[in-house]
Design a protein around this motif. Structure first.
Motif, PDB file in Angstrom:
ATOM      1  N   HIS A 136      -0.182  18.478  17.985  1.00 24.21           N
ATOM      2  CA  HIS A 136      -0.760  18.053  19.345  1.00 24.21           C
ATOM      3  C   HIS A 136      -0.209  18.463  20.375  1.00 24.21           C
ATOM      4  N   ILE A 137       1.065  18.908  20.388  1.00 22.24           N
ATOM      5  CA  ILE A 137       1.391  19.741  21.282  1.00 22.24           C
ATOM      6  C   ILE A 137       0.961  21.170  21.614  1.00 22.24           C
ATOM      7  N   VAL A 138       0.553  21.813  20.318  1.00 22.23           N
ATOM      8  CA  VAL A 138       0.220  23.051  20.218  1.00 22.23           C
ATOM      9  C   VAL A 138      -1.232  22.786  20.812  1.00 22.23           C
ATOM     10  N   THR A 139      -2.087  21.846  20.204  1.00 19.66           N
ATOM     11  CA  THR A 139      -3.595  21.768  20.582  1.00 19.66           C
ATOM     12  C   THR A 139      -3.543  21.421  22.281  1.00 19.66           C
ATOM     13  N   LEU A 140      -2.754  20.715  22.917  1.00 20.36           N
ATOM     14  CA  LEU A 140      -2.686  20.554  24.375  1.00 20.36           C
ATOM     15  C   LEU A 140      -2.455  22.062  24.774  1.00 20.36           C
ATOM     16  N   GLY A 141      -1.543  22.789  24.505  1.00 22.55           N
ATOM     17  CA  GLY A 141      -1.276  24.142  25.074  1.00 22.55           C
ATOM     18  C   GLY A 141      -2.643  24.900  24.862  1.00 22.55           C
ATOM     19  N   TRP A 142      -3.372  24.763  23.867  1.00 27.40           N
ATOM     20  CA  TRP A 142      -4.371  25.731  23.579  1.00 27.40           C
ATOM     21  C   TRP A 142      -5.721  25.492  24.532  1.00 27.40           C
ATOM     22  N   ILE A 143      -5.567  24.144  25.182  1.00 27.90           N
ATOM     23  CA  ILE A 143      -6.440  23.721  26.239  1.00 27.90           C
ATOM     24  C   ILE A 143      -6.338  24.753  27.383  1.00 27.90           C
ATOM     25  N   PHE A 144      -5.147  25.039  27.905  1.00 29.84           N
ATOM     26  CA  PHE A 144      -4.631  25.737  28.884  1.00 29.84           C
ATOM     27  C   PHE A 144      -5.054  27.262  28.634  1.00 29.84           C
ATOM     28  N   PHE A 145      -4.727  27.597  27.229  1.00 29.44           N
ATOM     29  CA  PHE A 145      -5.030  28.983  26.781  1.00 29.44           C
ATOM     30  C   PHE A 145      -6.434  29.220  26.893  1.00 29.44           C
ATOM     31  N   ARG A 146      -7.359  28.358  26.600  1.00 28.12           N
ATOM     32  CA  ARG A 146      -8.896  28.443  26.415  1.00 28.12           C
ATOM     33  C   ARG A 146      -9.496  28.561  27.777  1.00 28.12           C
ATOM     34  N   ALA A 147      -9.115  27.462  28.725  1.00 33.93           N
ATOM     35  CA  ALA A 147      -9.778  27.363  29.671  1.00 33.93           C
ATOM     36  C   ALA A 147      -9.609  28.433  30.897  1.00 33.93           C
ATOM     37  N   ASP A 148     -10.595  28.497  31.606  1.00 34.47           N
ATOM     38  CA  ASP A 148     -10.460  29.825  32.508  1.00 34.47           C
ATOM     39  C   ASP A 148      -9.757  29.569  33.722  1.00 34.47           C
ATOM     40  N   THR A 149      -9.456  28.202  33.997  1.00 38.09           N
ATOM     41  CA  THR A 149      -8.898  28.263  35.120  1.00 38.09           C
ATOM     42  C   THR A 149      -7.762  27.152  35.160  1.00 38.09           C
ATOM     43  N   PHE A 150      -6.803  26.770  36.080  1.00 34.58           N
ATOM     44  CA  PHE A 150      -5.957  25.555  35.621  1.00 34.58           C
ATOM     45  C   PHE A 150      -6.754  24.276  36.083  1.00 34.58           C
ATOM     46  N   ASP A 151      -7.758  24.509  37.098  1.00 37.62           N
ATOM     47  CA  ASP A 151      -8.485  23.258  37.327  1.00 37.62           C
ATOM     48  C   ASP A 151      -9.568  22.881  36.352  1.00 37.62           C
ATOM     49  N   GLY A 152      -9.802  23.658  35.560  1.00 37.42           N
ATOM     50  CA  GLY A 152     -10.749  23.656  34.463  1.00 37.42           C
ATOM     51  C   GLY A 152     -10.138  22.887  33.340  1.00 37.42           C
ATOM     52  N   ALA A 153      -8.670  23.307  33.080  1.00 34.71           N
ATOM     53  CA  ALA A 153      -7.897  22.660  31.946  1.00 34.71           C
ATOM     54  C   ALA A 153      -7.634  21.422  32.385  1.00 34.71           C
ATOM     55  N   ILE A 154      -7.264  20.939  33.621  1.00 37.23           N
ATOM     56  CA  ILE A 154      -6.826  19.576  34.238  1.00 37.23           C
ATOM     57  C   ILE A 154      -7.959  18.822  33.986  1.00 37.23           C
ATOM     58  N   SER A 155      -9.336  19.215  34.384  1.00 35.08           N
ATOM     59  CA  SER A 155     -10.507  18.780  34.267  1.00 35.08           C
ATOM     60  C   SER A 155     -10.937  18.052  32.997  1.00 35.08           C
ATOM     61  N   PHE A 156     -10.708  19.174  32.074  1.00 31.69           N
ATOM     62  CA  PHE A 156     -10.893  18.918  30.367  1.00 31.69           C
ATOM     63  C   PHE A 156      -9.816  17.917  30.110  1.00 31.69           C
ATOM     64  N   ILE A 157      -8.702  17.773  30.149  1.00 31.71           N
ATOM     65  CA  ILE A 157      -7.735  16.826  30.078  1.00 31.71           C
ATOM     66  C   ILE A 157      -7.867  15.572  30.520  1.00 31.71           C
ATOM     67  N   GLY A 158      -8.353  15.479  31.877  1.00 32.18           N
ATOM     68  CA  GLY A 158      -8.823  14.258  32.507  1.00 32.18           C
ATOM     69  C   GLY A 158     -10.049  13.636  31.758  1.00 32.18           C
ATOM     70  N   GLY A 159     -10.980  14.250  31.487  1.00 39.42           N
ATOM     71  CA  GLY A 159     -12.065  13.997  30.747  1.00 39.42           C
ATOM     72  C   GLY A 159     -11.745  13.319  29.446  1.00 39.42           C
ATOM     73  N   MET A 160     -10.754  13.712  28.625  1.00 36.16           N
ATOM     74  CA  MET A 160     -10.395  12.956  27.444  1.00 36.16           C
ATOM     75  C   MET A 160      -9.627  11.735  27.546  1.00 36.16           C
ATOM     76  N   ALA A 161      -9.400  11.486  28.734  1.00 36.19           N
ATOM     77  CA  ALA A 161      -8.516  10.278  28.965  1.00 36.19           C
ATOM     78  C   ALA A 161      -9.460   9.000  29.309  1.00 36.19           C
ATOM     79  N   GLY A 162     -10.591   9.000  29.438  1.00 37.46           N
ATOM     80  CA  GLY A 162     -11.577   8.079  29.642  1.00 37.46           C
ATOM     81  C   GLY A 162     -13.023   8.543  29.454  1.00 37.46           C
ATOM     82  N   GLY A 163     -14.071   7.608  29.438  1.00 44.52           N
ATOM     83  CA  GLY A 163     -15.369   7.812  29.170  1.00 44.52           C
ATOM     84  C   GLY A 163     -15.986   7.375  28.152  1.00 44.52           C
ATOM     85  N   ASP A 164     -16.838   8.149  27.768  1.00 44.93           N
ATOM     86  CA  ASP A 164     -17.915   7.932  26.616  1.00 44.93           C
ATOM     87  C   ASP A 164     -16.981   8.420  25.218  1.00 44.93           C
ATOM     88  N   TRP A 165     -16.823   7.385  24.392  1.00 44.90           N
ATOM     89  CA  TRP A 165     -16.302   7.766  23.185  1.00 44.90           C
ATOM     90  C   TRP A 165     -17.191   7.451  21.923  1.00 44.90           C
TER      91      TRP A 165
END
Length: 465
Positions: free
Chosen positions: A367-396
């Protein structure tokens, strides 16, 4: 020219037939392999074949000077200049515009905005791989691990098409001795090579491409438009995609090289079984991680200099390893995450604290590696943070993930956890088949995979590096 395409298939068949037709002359064989490799690379952009040739001449000449130098000081000067020249090639093509853009941002923040000479430089495919290969060759000559080789062998070392654009980073000590002998092809090599090629083709064309097109790409393109469940599944999906994509290239490269009579080292060893980040890097992209260890980490001092020096060297190595992947802040953050966790692991171990149970350690590391892959795949830092923030809550509850995509994720992980001996066992059975039957079986497998795959073939992920 992509491996899983008709163009490459025709190129390979022609190259295979020609090379083995002249197998009695090793020099002519190498010359034809070199010409074929330039055709392969030139199919992307002929202009950069000259860069490939120039890089080979640079490293051949520098190695000759190192070998002929009569003092250690002269050798050190030459190897230093040779490494700087290789880094200059890599830096110009890969990082020139990035650093100029950052300079522009910095000057603007100081009220000193300027029009800087951005050049929109085209990044040559595989430049990170062949420059690293050139540097390791020079350093190994300097350290006395290999002899300075002839121009033909060095040029072929850096141009050999199976590993040219996305690795593995095959070292001179592994490949140059093989170039000195006329290779032989036996049934064991053929059976294993064909199995690796078909195995890799399926992982890339079916699993990785389908996950990329129908899950990972759309979710990462617009995280805000997708549910938290889709974001989570896309993160897991990318972990599967990048493994299947990159290990597929390595498998195919190893198999293709074997059909020409050459052996490449293994590049993956079930990395998601790792129980720590340090263990992960002993299993993932082994040719790069061992390169970083032998030429960067040890060069910085390695474990010398006490605990502080060791932790500093780990962090610097992983930051630069991240930046090697591309001129983006997200790659630096990815490398910093891996380096920071390895520092924590080192401190934990030095303190004598107990380790986690095996299964828990594997889950935490994954899961640490998978978290890192989000930054690796995202085009920007803001995009990665938005992605991680979106996982924290919302529609499951709502998801775009189909049963097919979920099944491919499970299948990809099943491939990953396949016992290493299984492929060897299958290859042993394949070698007993008549040549015509083995050829027919391979052709049928390729046709079936082609019918199953998503329309079109996306470039391998590591082509961009």
């Amino acid at each position: 020219m992509l491996f899983p395409t008709l163009d490459f298939g025709l190129f390979f068949l022609a190259a295979f037939a020609i090379i083995w037709a002249v197998s009695g002359s090793n020099e002519w064989r190498k010359i034809l392999l070199l010409l074929g490799s330039w055709v392969f690379y030139g199919a992307w952009d002929w202009r950069f074949v000259a860069l490939l040739i120039a890089s080979a001449f640079l490293n051949w000449g520098a190695a000759r000077l190192i070998y002929a130098a009569d003092t250690r000081g002269t050798q050190k000067t030459v190897v230093t200049l040779g490494v700087i020249a290789n880094l200059g090639i890599l830096g110009f093509f890969k990082y020139y515009d990035f650093f100029l853009e950052q300079l522009g941002v910095l000057l603007g923040s100081w009220g000193m905005a300027r029009d800087l000479p951005l050049m929109q430089i085209v990044l040559p495919v595989g430049v990170s791989f062949f420059t690293f290969q050139g540097m390791s060759y020079l350093i190994d000559v300097y350290r006395g691990r290999v002899r300075a080789a002839g121009l033909l062998d060095i040029t072929l070392l850096m141009s050999f098409f199976p590993h040219l654009v996305a690795g593995p980073i095959v070292r001179a000590s592994d490949l140059l001795p093989q170039f000195e002998k006329t290779p032989r092809l036996n049934r064991d090599m053929i059976a294993m090579a064909l199995l690796l090629i078909v195995w890799g083709l399926f992982k890339k064309a079916v699993v990785a491409s389908e996950l990329s097109v129908n899950l990972v790409d759309p979710v990462f393109f617009d995280p805000a438009a997708h549910s938290s469940l889709d974001l989570l599944l896309a993160a897991y999906g990318y972990a599967v995609q990048i493994y299947c994509d990159f290990s597929a290239y390595s498998d195919m490269a190893i198999g293709i090289a074997a059909l020409f009579g050459y052996r490449f080292p293994r590049n993956f060893n079930q990395p998601y079984r790792a129980q720590s980040l340090q263990d992960f890097w002993r299993r993932w992209h082994i040719s790069l991680s061992s390169w970083l260890r032998d030429y960067l980490y040890i060069g910085l001092g390695g474990n010398r200099g006490g605990l502080f020096g060791q932790c500093r060297n780990i962090l610097i190595t992983m930051l630069l390893g991240g930046f090697w992947h591309g001129a983006k802040w997200t790659f630096l953050i990815w490398g910093g995450l891996h380096g920071g966790v390895q520092v924590i692991e080192t401190l934990w171990r030095k303190a004598g604290l107990p380790g986690l149970p095996k299964l828990l350690a594997i889950l935490v590391t994954f899961h640490i590696v998978t978290l890192g892959w989000i930054f690796f795949r995202a085009d920007t830092f803001d995009g990665a943070i938005s992605f991680i923030g979106g996982m924290a809550g919302g529609d499951w509850r709502n998801t775009m993930t189909t049963p097919l995509l979920a099944g491919l994720m499970v299948l990809g992980m099943a491939f990953h956890f396949t016992p290493p001996g299984l492929a060897q066992g299958v290859a042993l059975r394949l070698r007993l088949m008549p040549a015509w039957a083995l050829g027919l079986l391979t052709a049928v497998a390729i046709i079936v995979i082609d019918a199953m795959r998503y329309e079109g073939v996306a470039p391998f992920i590591y082509y961009q590096f």
